[in-house]
Design an enzyme around this catalytic site. Structure first.
Site, PDB file in Angstrom:
ATOM      1  N   TRP A 158       0.821  -1.201  -0.040  1.00 29.81           N
ATOM      2  CA  TRP A 158      -0.203  -0.049  -0.101  1.00 29.81           C
ATOM      3  C   TRP A 158       0.821   1.248  -0.015  1.00 29.81           C
ATOM      4  CZ3 TRP A 158      -2.046   2.688   4.845  1.00 29.81           C
ATOM      5  CH2 TRP A 158      -2.822   3.938   4.462  1.00 29.81           C
TER       6      TRP A 158
ATOM      7  N   ASP B  76      -0.755  -5.106   9.733  1.00 31.15           N
ATOM      8  CA  ASP B  76      -1.645  -3.975   9.180  1.00 31.15           C
ATOM      9  C   ASP B  76      -2.851  -5.000   8.630  1.00 31.15           C
ATOM     10  OD1 ASP B  76      -3.236  -1.977   8.033  1.00 31.15           O
ATOM     11  OD2 ASP B  76      -1.937  -1.433   6.327  1.00 31.15           O
TER      12      ASP B  76
ATOM     13  N   LYS C 143     -13.390  -0.664   5.834  1.00 37.53           N
ATOM     14  CA  LYS C 143     -13.868  -1.600   5.020  1.00 37.53           C
ATOM     15  C   LYS C 143     -14.955  -2.525   5.601  1.00 37.53           C
ATOM     16  CE  LYS C 143     -10.822  -0.115   1.751  1.00 37.53           C
ATOM     17  NZ  LYS C 143      -9.799   0.592   2.661  1.00 37.53           N
TER      18      LYS C 143
END
Length: 407
Positions: free
Chosen positions: A133, A215, A251
């Site tokens: 990311w 993460d 999300k």
């Protein structure tokens, strides 16, 4: 003359620039496969029904107010979030060796973690997967890390994990390097290690005395199973690692603009955990003082209510199944068209994103010619696909690859 005259123009942030270009584009049909947010079968944002229900309950509660939260946030939220990650029966949680801190979504969790690791532990080297990311590097360097490195991850030939390369790079990493690991649904590739591979990663990291920084942005959202998506983190904890894990609820709860995050700390003794918490308190105080309430209270209410919790788990199954369905539909259409190359990776990957294998030139052509917006890396958001546009996107990929064959 301006005092700011020597400030250089910064580069645009690709994903936000891409989304703006899509919104400004009058052409139809156009498709947005860039933005990292869930979309329903009509291409619209979806507010989870259980979230709507919880907000109505909160609106009717006259005892709720807008007072400041404590510096470390809403305890009912951070405790529930930590238990969700580690498991209700986790020995480190029950013994007071783990705690959570409410932060500003996953990015804020990473920033707080990076600042703690840099200032308190004096760590200076961090590794990210290649690719990762794009914000990982910026967050860690802004927090004080000086030595940014990569470990091999994506193999463009197999369109899967270069596991041997990853292990080789970890074995050569200097002691006390911070290794950023994606807990599940690797962004951007969608390729996750198997459980056996995770065991090998843990073995090497233990041997080399490397620090795990997880993460976790997609727990439950990736597979539809909150236990499965937390397996890697729980395995490292069971192996005795001290670690940090950044959690995002953007999300899996659809709370993108509420910035709901948790940073979980796992230590090896209770006294250490107390000292760590005191230093994090000072960091938060000096950065933003305390976090916002609304989104965290939504998550806390749902996670702490068995009935609402089950409704939430049903919602994440709906989202994960739709993503899985669109993966299958896209692969089927590409193969029926006879699109050059293998497309098995579309269905073997997991989570919101897919690394299609398209190169920068092909990705640019998808935008310029077909108005299918995607990152130049070839990453697409599977949620941007739906029954109404999947044929169009598949044909666009087919035409693009035939016009610009991959080397």
């Amino acid at each position: 003359m301006s005092r700011f005259r020597n400030v250089p123009q910064g580069p645009p942030i690709e994903v936000f620039a891409l989304n703006k270009a899509f919104l400004d584009d009058p052409y139809e049909p156009k498709v947005n496969l860039g933005a990292g947010a869930y979309r329903d079968e009509k291409g619209q944002p979806w507010v989870l029904p259980v979230v709507r229900k919880t907000e109505r309950l909160m609106a009717q509660d006259d005892f709720l107010n807008h007072e400041y939260l404590p510096v470390l946030g809403l305890d009912t939220f951070s405790s529930a979030a930590t238990a969700l990650l580690l498991g209700e029966d986790s020995h480190v949680f029950s013994k007071g060796l783990a705690f959570g801190v409410q932060v500003l979504s996953g990015t804020g969790a990473l920033r707080m973690a990076a600042e703690f690791l840099s200032k308190q532990l004096k760590y200076n080297t961090f590794y990210v997967s290649d690719p990762t990311w794009e914000n990982h590097n910026l967050v860690f360097t802004n927090a004080g890390f000086k030595d940014a490195r990569k470990y091999r991850y994506w193999d463009p030939k197999t369109r899967g994990i270069d596991f041997e390369g990853m292990i080789e790079d970890l074995k050569s990493a200097p002691e006390d390097s911070v290794i950023i690991l994606h807990a599940c649904a690797h962004n951007p590739t969608g390729c996750d290690p198997t459980q056996e591979q995770w065991k090998k990663i843990a073995e090497v990291m233990e041997e080399r005395k490397l620090f795990p920084m997880f993460d976790s942005a997609y727990q439950g959202f990736a597979s539809g199973d909150i236990e499965k998506d937390a397996w890697a983190v729980r395995y490292f904890v069971d192996k005795g690692f001290e670690l940090l894990c950044a959690q995002s609820f953007a999300k899996n709860f659809g709370l993108y603009n509420e910035r709901v995050g948790n940073l979980t700390f796992v230590a090896n003794c209770k006294e250490v955990a107390v000292a760590v918490k005191s230093q994090v308190t000072l960091s938060v105080r000096g950065m933003y003082s305390n976090p916002p309430n609304h989104g965290a209270r939504i998550v806390a209410t749902i996670l702490n209510n068995p009935g609402l919790f089950q409704e939430w788990k049903d919602c994440i199954k709906i989202m994960s199944r739709r993503i899985h369905s669109m993966r299958k539909e896209l692969r089927d259409r590409l193969e029926k068209l006879g699109t050059p190359g293998s497309w098995e990776h579309i269905t073997s990957q997991i989570g919101m994103f897919s690394y299609t294998g398209l190169n920068a030139k092909q990705s640019e052509h998808m935008i310029e010619c077909f108005h299918v917006y995607m990152l130049k890396s070839g990453r697409i958001n599977m949620c941007g696909l739906n029954p109404e546009n999947v044929d169009y996107v598949a044909k666009a990929i087919y035409d693009t690859i035939n016009e610009f064959p991959s080397n």
